[in-house]
Scaffold this active site. Structure first.
Site, short mmCIF file in Angstrom:
data_model
loop_
_atom_site.label_atom_id
_atom_site.label_comp_id
_atom_site.label_asym_id
_atom_site.label_seq_id
_atom_site.Cartn_x
_atom_site.Cartn_y
_atom_site.Cartn_z
N ASP A 82 0.71 -1.38 -0.11
CA ASP A 82 0.02 0.12 0.12
C ASP A 82 0.88 1.36 -0.01
OD1 ASP A 82 -2.39 1.43 0.20
OD2 ASP A 82 -2.63 1.17 2.48
N HIS A 180 -7.64 9.75 3.87
CA HIS A 180 -7.29 8.61 5.07
C HIS A 180 -7.69 9.00 6.54
CE1 HIS A 180 -4.20 7.99 1.83
NE2 HIS A 180 -4.68 6.62 1.71
N ASN A 232 -8.96 0.78 6.49
CA ASN A 232 -8.13 0.43 7.49
C ASN A 232 -8.54 0.94 8.69
OD1 ASN A 232 -5.76 -0.52 8.77
ND2 ASN A 232 -4.63 1.14 8.17
ZN LIG Z 1 -4.43 5.15 0.82
#
Ligand SMILES: [Zn+2]
Length: 284
Positions: A82, A180, A232
């Site tokens: 990633d 994010h 995530n």
């Molecule tokens: Zn990312």
């Protein structure tokens, strides 16, 4: 089943309009929770490994845990770097046994991003490894990656299309307004950018910063051509909350299984619900 490249399922995802989840692996409990959810939902999935997580777990453990997860889940699993920051780290991962890599050259000028991505694609494709590229700058914080709101820039559709044509990446992350980490308010997704780019290129678009995006926005972006969604933060949040609850309620607990186990259980439910939302259930 051995680890597979993302090309085992991404073309089908774009054609049938579902998205495959990338769930980041941070330790053994994450690997097990994601694999168990995938087995129960009969869904392909992608393990995302940040450079920070790779340093934490080490190459050998990372690959071995992913292989064990692929074997026990019985579904197609890609092991994916990633936000890879360089040619070298991408090569280390390919050599180590990764089946997929992302190169994030979004902080370079366009031509340099194209040049560096092409180098990685050439080697990766020769090895049967898939590549994700990035265009525009996705905001927020993820491990080593910190992009403040002012520095986050949306992808220009014509550049994203040219980027695909010149590099031959297997999927492309374009900055469309997601970030994010967790959102303070509701994210503003530029669906017009997704639509314009997706119609012009055969490969799916990747949505980063999938945690906390409302379900209807996720579904609309999939209908328009998003075929991979990264999650995530939500797993981190529920895992940590479950661990904290056990520790807060019992000063005597010392067995890590007694608090990591509930963290793992909490993640299984999050991942299962994402797979259903993304429509990747029963697509293994
Ligand atoms: Zn990312």
């Amino acid at each position: 089943m051995p680890l597979v490249s993302m090309n085992e399922f991404l073309p089908k995802a774009k054609e049938k309009r579902f998205a495959v989840g990338q769930f980041n692996m941070n330790n053994l409990e994450f690997a097990q929770a994601i694999a168990q959810a995938a087995k129960e939902e009969n869904s392909p999935f992608i393990f995302g490994i940040s450079e920070g997580a790779l340093r934490y777990m080490g190459m050998e453990y990372t690959v071995a845990m992913a292989e064990a997860a692929a074997k026990t889940s019985g579904v197609p699993v890609a092991l994916h770097l990633d936000h890879g920051s360089s040619f070298d780290v991408a090569m280390q991962c390919i050599r180590g046994g990764f089946s997929s890599v992302m190169f994030d050259g979004s902080h370079y000028p366009f031509e340099e991003n194209v040049r560096l991505t092409k180098e990685i694609v050439k080697v990766a494709h020769a090895m049967g490894v898939s590549v994700e590229g990035e265009l525009g700058t996705i905001g927020g914080v993820e491990d080593d990656l910190v992009v403040d709101e002012a520095a986050a820039t949306l992808a220009k559709p014509e550049e994203a299309i040219r980027y695909y044509e010149e590099t031959g990446v297997d999927c492309v992350a374009i900055a469309v307004g997601t970030a994010h980490g967790m959102y303070k308010g509701e994210p503003r997704i530029h669906f017009d950018i997704i639509e314009e780019v997706s119609k012009a290129i055969p490969v799916p678009i990747v949505l980063h910063g999938g945690s906390g995006v409302p379900d209807d926005m996720i579904q609309r972006s999939i209908e328009l051509g998003v075929g991979k969604i990264n999650v995530n933060t939500e797993n981190q949040v529920v895992c940590t909350a479950a661990v904290r609850e056990v520790l807060n309620n019992d000063d005597n607990v010392i067995d890590p299984r007694k608090y990591l186990g509930p963290g793992r259980e909490a993640m299984v439910e999050v991942v299962r619900s994402k797979m259903r939302l993304f429509g990747s259930n029963n697509q293994a």
